[in-house]
Design a protein around this motif. Sequence first.
Motif, PDB file in Angstrom:
ATOM      1  N   LEU A  82       1.359   7.733  50.746  1.00  0.00           N
ATOM      2  CA  LEU A  82       2.042   6.731  51.557  1.00  0.00           C
ATOM      3  C   LEU A  82       3.548   6.888  51.421  1.00  0.00           C
ATOM      4  O   LEU A  82       3.980   6.484  52.817  1.00  0.00           O
ATOM      5  CB  LEU A  82       1.656   5.214  51.018  1.00  0.00           C
ATOM      6  N   ALA A  89      -3.032   4.409  56.740  1.00  0.00           N
ATOM      7  CA  ALA A  89      -3.831   3.619  55.457  1.00  0.00           C
ATOM      8  C   ALA A  89      -4.196   4.923  54.803  1.00  0.00           C
ATOM      9  O   ALA A  89      -4.533   6.021  55.109  1.00  0.00           O
ATOM     10  CB  ALA A  89      -4.758   3.035  55.885  1.00  0.00           C
ATOM     11  N   ARG A 117      -2.337  -1.118  53.946  1.00  0.00           N
ATOM     12  CA  ARG A 117      -2.358   0.447  53.982  1.00  0.00           C
ATOM     13  C   ARG A 117      -3.161   1.177  52.725  1.00  0.00           C
ATOM     14  O   ARG A 117      -3.847   2.117  52.734  1.00  0.00           O
ATOM     15  CB  ARG A 117      -1.035   1.072  54.194  1.00  0.00           C
TER      16      ARG A 117
END
Length: 178
Positions: A82, A89, A117
């Motif tokens: 991330l 996601a 996410r």
Amino acid sequence: MVEQTYGPVDLSREPIFAGGFINFGYWRDIDLDRPVGEPERVRSQEDLYRHVLDSLAAAELPEHPRILDVGCGLGMGCAVALREYGPAAVTGMDIHPDQLERARDAQAGLLATDGERPRFVRRAAERMPMADGEFDALISVEAAQHFPDLEAFAAEAARVLRPGPRAGRRHGGALAGG
């Protein structure tokens, strides 16, 4: 075996797994002629995830793919993905409830600030609770040794991955199709 290995004992608290990762690292860019301390171990563990995520560069993925991390442990690889790779996601999946509780604790800030996410789900690698074609990419770092049925895992991986060609490139700090 998984219950005993990852249950009451939090392996991430062991010095060899400093930084919350429970993997043995990728040491290619670390100078092993110098003393190896905790910073180098943590970097090697992060680098193992980077190496795996970089390998997705050869896949034809959307600019912001949906990634599944099977056997996510404390979600440290989800956090690297991330922070550094720009996916739409990342879903971390683990069979062990204690590990998922630790992942949610370890990633509390990420869960609080990064909306939908990141998510964590409990299930075995051989029985994924996801829809057909839900993900653009699937990673599993040092976890398959715990999957009792690798053929069932492979079948589930194929089912939850989006169908289509997988040739592309990486650019701009985000995974992208080519």
